[in-house]
Enzyme design. Structure first.
Site, short mmCIF file in Angstrom:
data_model
loop_
_atom_site.label_atom_id
_atom_site.label_comp_id
_atom_site.label_asym_id
_atom_site.label_seq_id
_atom_site.Cartn_x
_atom_site.Cartn_y
_atom_site.Cartn_z
N ASP A 99 0.86 -1.18 0.00
CA ASP A 99 0.00 0.00 0.00
C ASP A 99 0.90 1.23 0.00
O ASP A 99 2.12 1.13 0.10
CB ASP A 99 -0.97 -0.04 1.18
CG ASP A 99 -0.27 0.15 2.52
OD1 ASP A 99 0.97 0.29 2.54
OD2 ASP A 99 -0.96 0.15 3.54
N SER A 100 0.28 2.40 -0.13
CA SER A 100 1.08 3.62 -0.33
C SER A 100 1.47 4.29 0.97
O SER A 100 2.25 5.23 0.98
CB SER A 100 0.28 4.60 -1.17
OG SER A 100 -0.86 5.03 -0.43
N ASP A 153 -2.74 8.28 -1.83
CA ASP A 153 -4.06 8.92 -1.80
C ASP A 153 -4.37 9.48 -0.43
O ASP A 153 -3.67 9.17 0.54
CB ASP A 153 -5.14 7.89 -2.17
CG ASP A 153 -5.21 6.75 -1.16
OD1 ASP A 153 -4.16 6.39 -0.59
OD2 ASP A 153 -6.31 6.21 -0.92
N ASP A 298 -8.27 -7.36 0.61
CA ASP A 298 -7.32 -7.62 1.70
C ASP A 298 -7.99 -7.19 2.99
O ASP A 298 -8.83 -6.30 2.98
CB ASP A 298 -6.03 -6.82 1.53
CG ASP A 298 -6.23 -5.37 1.94
OD1 ASP A 298 -6.80 -4.61 1.15
OD2 ASP A 298 -5.85 -5.01 3.07
N CYS A 336 -14.24 -27.58 7.51
CA CYS A 336 -12.92 -27.07 7.10
C CYS A 336 -11.90 -28.20 7.07
O CYS A 336 -11.86 -29.03 7.98
CB CYS A 336 -12.46 -25.98 8.06
SG CYS A 336 -10.84 -25.28 7.65
N CYS A 338 -8.53 -27.60 6.84
CA CYS A 338 -7.19 -27.03 7.08
C CYS A 338 -6.41 -27.89 8.06
O CYS A 338 -6.97 -28.74 8.75
CB CYS A 338 -7.29 -25.58 7.55
SG CYS A 338 -7.52 -25.36 9.33
N CYS A 341 -7.82 -27.83 11.63
CA CYS A 341 -9.08 -28.57 11.82
C CYS A 341 -8.90 -30.07 11.64
O CYS A 341 -9.66 -30.86 12.20
CB CYS A 341 -10.15 -28.02 10.88
SG CYS A 341 -10.69 -26.37 11.36
N HIS A 367 -6.22 -21.18 10.79
CA HIS A 367 -7.56 -21.62 10.39
C HIS A 367 -8.33 -20.48 9.71
O HIS A 367 -8.98 -20.70 8.67
CB HIS A 367 -8.37 -22.15 11.57
CG HIS A 367 -9.83 -22.16 11.26
ND1 HIS A 367 -10.42 -23.14 10.48
CD2 HIS A 367 -10.81 -21.25 11.54
CE1 HIS A 367 -11.71 -22.83 10.31
NE2 HIS A 367 -11.96 -21.69 10.94
ZN LIG Z 1 -9.79 -25.00 9.69
#
Ligand SMILES: [Zn+2]
Length: 404
Positions: A99-100, A153, A298, A336, A338, A341, A367
């Site tokens: 970012d700026s 900006d 983001d 999930c 991941c 999990c 997670h």
């Molecule tokens: Zn997870």
């Protein structure tokens, strides 16, 4: 549009459904499928998550953010330049967007002074006087060597009145032009330096990863005023950028207002360029704003809320502090897959959090990022298979259905 920028970022739309687009960004550090969520790495680190994990299959983050304001103050651009740019300094090999510095500077409130030339501000760390302008921001981002650079900006609070928002939007438009000019000079200088370097050293190693083939995005401002937003877009597009961002949302305005601004603005943004909604948002926001035509997002909430004991799940948010999970052997989110999990229970993560173990923040951040990144993966698949309308309805319904 400079030649250097055209090489820096390729973009094509692969599928559409309503306003939603699935596409592909080609950067010098790999292909990024969109819509994409970009984890925030404020100080050159996505807090609590190692790069190996960001690259692993369950996360597979293709691009992360760095914050110019924070890196400018600590460790400073001279350190990062001396270490060969932000990629080499940190060891992150995939794409980076910086970012700026504008957003952070403007959130300092009474510690700053805005003038035509730029912004004087006091460091939140040691109070020393600093200066950021379009030119300085472009120079710092060149030293960082990010793949996508943001124009400098001014960002106002969401509820800013029309008159103040107009003056700010006009300043941002003038700063967009100055950002473009300085950016183009730096790209040319760096390309020249690269040729000299390659002449002296066949590998050209010395400058790889630094400026020379960066892309530059412009930022549309105008708070919640649709006439100002449209004018800001016209004036930003007139300068010409590799992509266009919507700034100044999710800064205190009501959620329906944010959706309305995005809905009014995104379809007017250049169709042949990626659209980036800065600093947004919750999983619901991502899905709703994809439907309105946004390609890139983001937000700090997956990691920030994770550190505070909150898990995002397909059935809404889970607060590990809540005693109801103290003996719950199920994973944070049963849907999930991941690494967290697959291995750990709600009861264990809650125990770590209550005991003040740092692993609690690590597991919850992992997670949460997995949930955000997987949601975007499923969004992309849905758009590409023409199933996004149904996906969106079911996703929103499930996330509001509550934990069981
Ligand atoms: Zn997870």
């Amino acid at each position: 549009m400079s030649d250097a920028s055209e090489e820096a970022l390729g973009w094509r739309v692969l599928a559409r459904e309503g306003g939603a687009r699935a596409g592909e960004l080609q950067t010098r550090r790999g292909v990024i499928e969109t819509p994409v969520f970009m984890p925030v790495g404020t100080l050159g680190t996505v807090k609590g998550v190692r790069f190996e994990e960001l690259e692993a299959e369950d996360l597979d983050a293709r691009i992360i953010l760095g914050n110019t304001y924070h890196l400018l103050l600590r460790p400073g651009p001279e350190v990062i330049r001396a270490c060969g740019g932000l990629h080499r300094f940190t060891g992150w090999r995939r794409a980076l967007l910086t970012d700026s510095g504008g957003f952070q500077v403007f959130s300092l409130a009474d510690m700053r002074r805005v003038a035509e030339e730029g912004v004087k501000f006091r460091s939140h760390i040691d109070g020393r006087l600093c200066f950021l302008s379009p030119e300085v921001s472009m120079e710092v981002q060149a030293a960082l060597g990010s793949d996508i650079v943001m124009a400098f900006d001014e960002c106002l609070p969401g509820q800013a009145a029309h008159e103040a928002a107009r003056a700010s939007m006009e300043l941002t438009a003038r700063w967009a032009r100055r950002s473009r000019t300085r950016f183009d000079e730096l790209q040319r200088d760096s390309a020249d330096a690269g040729r000299i370097e390659e002449g002296a050293n066949a590998s050209g190693e010395g400058l790889k990863g630094l400026s020379g083939r960066q892309a530059l995005f412009g930022i549309v401002q105008g708070a919640t005023h649709s006439d100002l937003r449209r004018e800001s877009l016209e004036r930003t597009a007139e300068v010409g950028f590799d992509g266009y961002a919507i700034g100044g949302l999710s800064v205190g305005e009501e959620k329906p207002v944010m959706y309305e601004v995005v809905e009014g603005l995104a379809p007017l943004m250049p169709d042949e360029r990626p659209r980036y909604l800065m600093g947004v948002g919750t999983p619901e926001d991502l899905v709703e704003c994809v439907a309105r035509g946004v390609d890139m997002f983001d937000c700090v909430i997956p990691t920030r809320n994770g550190r505070n004991g909150q898990a995002f799940t397909s059935r809404g948010r889970l607060n590990v502090k809540n005693a109801q999970w103290s003996q719950d052997a199920r994973p944070l989110d049963e849907a999930c897959a991941c690494a967290v999990c697959r291995r750990h229970s709600r009861a264990y993560v809650r125990h770590l959090y209550m005991a003040g173990e740092m692993l609690a923040a690590v597991l919850l951040s992992h997670h949460n990022l997995a949930f955000f990144l997987d949601t975007m993966r499923r969004v992309r698949q849905a758009i590409r298979s023409g199933d996004f309308t149904r996906f969106r309805l079911e996703f929103i319904e499930r996330i509001n259905s509550g934990l069981v």
